[in-house]
Motif scaffolding. Structure first.
Motif, PDB file in Angstrom:
ATOM      1  N   TRP A 168      38.553  34.243  48.600  1.00  0.00           N
ATOM      2  CA  TRP A 168      39.076  35.446  49.096  1.00  0.00           C
ATOM      3  C   TRP A 168      39.016  36.611  48.230  1.00  0.00           C
ATOM      4  O   TRP A 168      38.867  36.382  46.984  1.00  0.00           O
ATOM      5  N   ASP A 169      38.983  37.691  48.835  1.00  0.00           N
ATOM      6  CA  ASP A 169      38.929  39.119  48.196  1.00  0.00           C
ATOM      7  C   ASP A 169      40.599  39.026  47.563  1.00  0.00           C
ATOM      8  O   ASP A 169      41.420  39.126  48.507  1.00  0.00           O
ATOM      9  N   SER A 170      40.877  39.162  46.307  1.00  0.00           N
ATOM     10  CA  SER A 170      42.269  39.177  45.818  1.00  0.00           C
ATOM     11  C   SER A 170      42.865  40.657  46.031  1.00  0.00           C
ATOM     12  O   SER A 170      42.194  41.818  46.461  1.00  0.00           O
ATOM     13  N   PRO A 171      44.177  40.763  45.833  1.00  0.00           N
ATOM     14  CA  PRO A 171      44.807  42.033  45.814  1.00  0.00           C
ATOM     15  C   PRO A 171      44.170  43.076  44.877  1.00  0.00           C
ATOM     16  O   PRO A 171      44.288  44.411  44.989  1.00  0.00           O
ATOM     17  N   VAL A 172      43.540  42.419  43.633  1.00  0.00           N
ATOM     18  CA  VAL A 172      43.097  43.332  42.517  1.00  0.00           C
ATOM     19  C   VAL A 172      41.483  43.464  42.687  1.00  0.00           C
ATOM     20  O   VAL A 172      40.833  43.744  41.735  1.00  0.00           O
TER      21      VAL A 172
END
Length: 216
Positions: free
Chosen positions: A103-107
């Motif tokens: 997934w696309d992480s918070p950063v």
């Protein structure tokens, strides 16, 4: 076929990190029906790689990946694709997101179900068969305190993405901890902390990233 392939990859300290069906899609080898993303299997990947004939020469990790994954692809009647060797480059970031296991992480860095922010890919296999892939697990970031958002001492990684110049400036001035053990943001991820990646491997990739002035 997936079980046989998994066993073959395990012998090279590699594993399938996810995959997706893609029959008839443009940008993939003709006849591709499934794409599998291939990455290091830990523990043991780095020691295995350093014992290979490519080690010590120029770009040993990429040359080893090309030889090993290329041979596996050839033996399976598949096509090996790699995240290096461009431009143009294959869209590994977008491919990873399609697996449902990354997934696309918070950063904005990729985060893997089992690898956290240490997830990486050595190649992909474009197969002519349709495989029955396991269901996607929950996204780990959804129930996480997200320490990655505040872990970078230079503020180079956050919700806005990656400020690469700020990262390099920090590494030049006071970035010994990142250079010796790997990016502090990647290490802050709780899933990463349970992943048996050696600091030596992270230091190797960080040194090459900093020397090249590119993106980790």
């Amino acid at each position: 076929m997936l079980a046989d392939l998994t066993q073959r990859l395990a012998g090279e300290r590699l594993e399938v990190l996810g995959g997706f069906s893609c029959e008839g899609e443009a940008g993939l080898p003709p006849g591709t029906r499934t794409l599998l993303m291939i990455g290091p299997a830990e523990p043991g990947f780095w020691a295995h790689l350093k014992a290979q004939p490519e080690w010590g020469g120029e770009d040993p990790v990429d040359r080893w990946s090309r030889r090993v994954i290329g041979r596996i692809a050839c033996d399976r009647g598949a096509k090996a694709l790699f995240p290096f060797g461009g431009p143009p480059y294959h869209p590994f970031y977008q491919w990873a997101l399609r697996t449902g296991r990354v997934w696309d992480s918070p950063v904005r860095l990729l985060v893997g179900a089992d690898q956290g922010l240490m997830v990486s890919f050595r190649g992909a296999l474009a197969l002519k068969e349709v495989l029955d892939l396991p269901p996607a697990p929950p996204r780990p970031c959804d129930n996480c305190a997200q320490p990655c958002l505040t872990a970078c001492p230079a503020g180079a990684l956050g919700v806005a993405g990656y400020d690469v110049p700020a990262c390099h400036t920090h590494l030049d001035r006071e970035g010994a901890a990142c250079l010796q053990g790997g990016c502090l943001v990647r290490r802050a991820c709780p899933v990463s902390q349970g992943y048996a990646r050696l600091e030596e491997q992270s230091a190797y990739h960080m040194s090459r990233f900093h020397r090249a002035g590119g993106t980790a």
